[in-house]
Write a protein that holds these residues in place. Structure first.
Motif, short mmCIF file in Angstrom:
data_model
loop_
_atom_site.label_atom_id
_atom_site.label_comp_id
_atom_site.label_asym_id
_atom_site.label_seq_id
_atom_site.Cartn_x
_atom_site.Cartn_y
_atom_site.Cartn_z
N GLU A 1 21.08 0.47 17.55
CA GLU A 1 20.36 0.52 18.82
C GLU A 1 20.41 -0.84 19.50
OE1 GLU A 1 16.04 2.24 20.29
OE2 GLU A 1 16.08 0.91 18.55
N ILE B 1 21.13 4.01 22.28
CA ILE B 1 21.89 4.08 21.03
C ILE B 1 23.22 3.36 21.21
CG2 ILE B 1 23.01 5.63 19.40
CD1 ILE B 1 19.99 5.57 19.18
N SER C 1 21.59 4.98 12.76
CA SER C 1 22.29 4.66 14.01
C SER C 1 21.99 3.22 14.38
CB SER C 1 21.83 5.60 15.14
OG SER C 1 20.46 5.33 15.47
#
Length: 237
Positions: free
Chosen positions: A206, A5, A204
């Motif tokens: 990555e 992440i 999110s």
């Protein structure tokens, strides 16, 4: 490639860092992903979150004020469908069906390819399979009728995909719809909880990198740490 992440607050710094290294970069709009190449080898891939769009000309991202989308998670015998307004889930439905042969653990669709459908149990599983996809498409149709849909995230095996688009209840979008993107995450059990986790994952960022890209990734992290160390408490004040 290894993956982890990525801190969204570092995205702009990363874009500037990579641009200064003069790598060839390709933006894959379908995946909302930047791929950095060295001599035709992909070193690093940065998947941007759903709430950011990339401007290739300016080499920067823009935070979106709104986006409405549906997520469709399908496995044999269970599926979760949800509508997200401005990145927040406002409606969802989990579907279950008797599609898996208990002893073999194989879906009825795969079993039909080798053994046919003569037995009563097989006919029941096939009937539930067809109804399973009809119900999914009925739910999706209600979303497309009542709401604006900017994107369509799907995770579904190649074996099951023809049943989604070949259902008696038509899917409210074409299989080549440009709004479709494949959810880059394996989901074993599509429950409501997994639907929400998948949304969090898509919101999110990555980073993915190979062995050569790892050194580059470490250099970037070191450069960020070095800049932070140069900021004194007085500067923060």
């Amino acid at each position: 490639m290894r993956r982890e992440i990525f801190d969204k607050n570092l995205i702009e710094k990363f874009l500037v860092f990579m641009q200064s290294r003069n790598f060839e970069v390709l933006f894959e709009a379908k995946k909302n992903q930047l791929v950095y190449y060295s001599e035709s080898e992909a070193l690093m891939k940065l998947r941007l979150p759903l709430d950011l769009e990339f401007d290739p000309e300016k080499n920067q991202t823009n935070l979106l004020d709104f986006k409405h989308y549906v997520l469709v998670l399908i496995r044999s015998g269970i599926a979760a469908v949800g509508y997200f307004e401005n990145f927040i889930n406002t409606d969802h439905k989990v579907f279950r069906a008797y599609m898996v042969r208990k002893k073999q653990g194989k879906s009825q669709i795969k079993y039909l390819k080798t053994k046919g459908k003569s037995r009563a149990g097989s006919r029941v599983r096939l009937s539930e399979t067809l109804e399973f996809f009809e119900e999914i498409n009925i739910r999706l149709s209600s979303y497309f009728k009542d709401f604006r849909v900017d994107q369509i995230g799907i995770t579904c095996s190649e074996t099951l995909m023809p049943y989604l688009f070949g259902s008696k209840e038509e899917t409210p979008f074409d299989k080549k719809d440009p709004r479709i993107f494949k959810i880059p995450k394996h989901i074993q059990n599509p429950t409501y909880e997994e639907l929400l986790k998948t949304n969090d994952f898509l919101l999110s960022a990555e980073i993915k990198y190979n062995d050569k890209g790892e050194e580059l990734w470490k250099d970037f992290l070191a450069s960020v740490d070095e800049k932070n160390e140069k900021i004194s408490p007085e500067d923060n004040w």
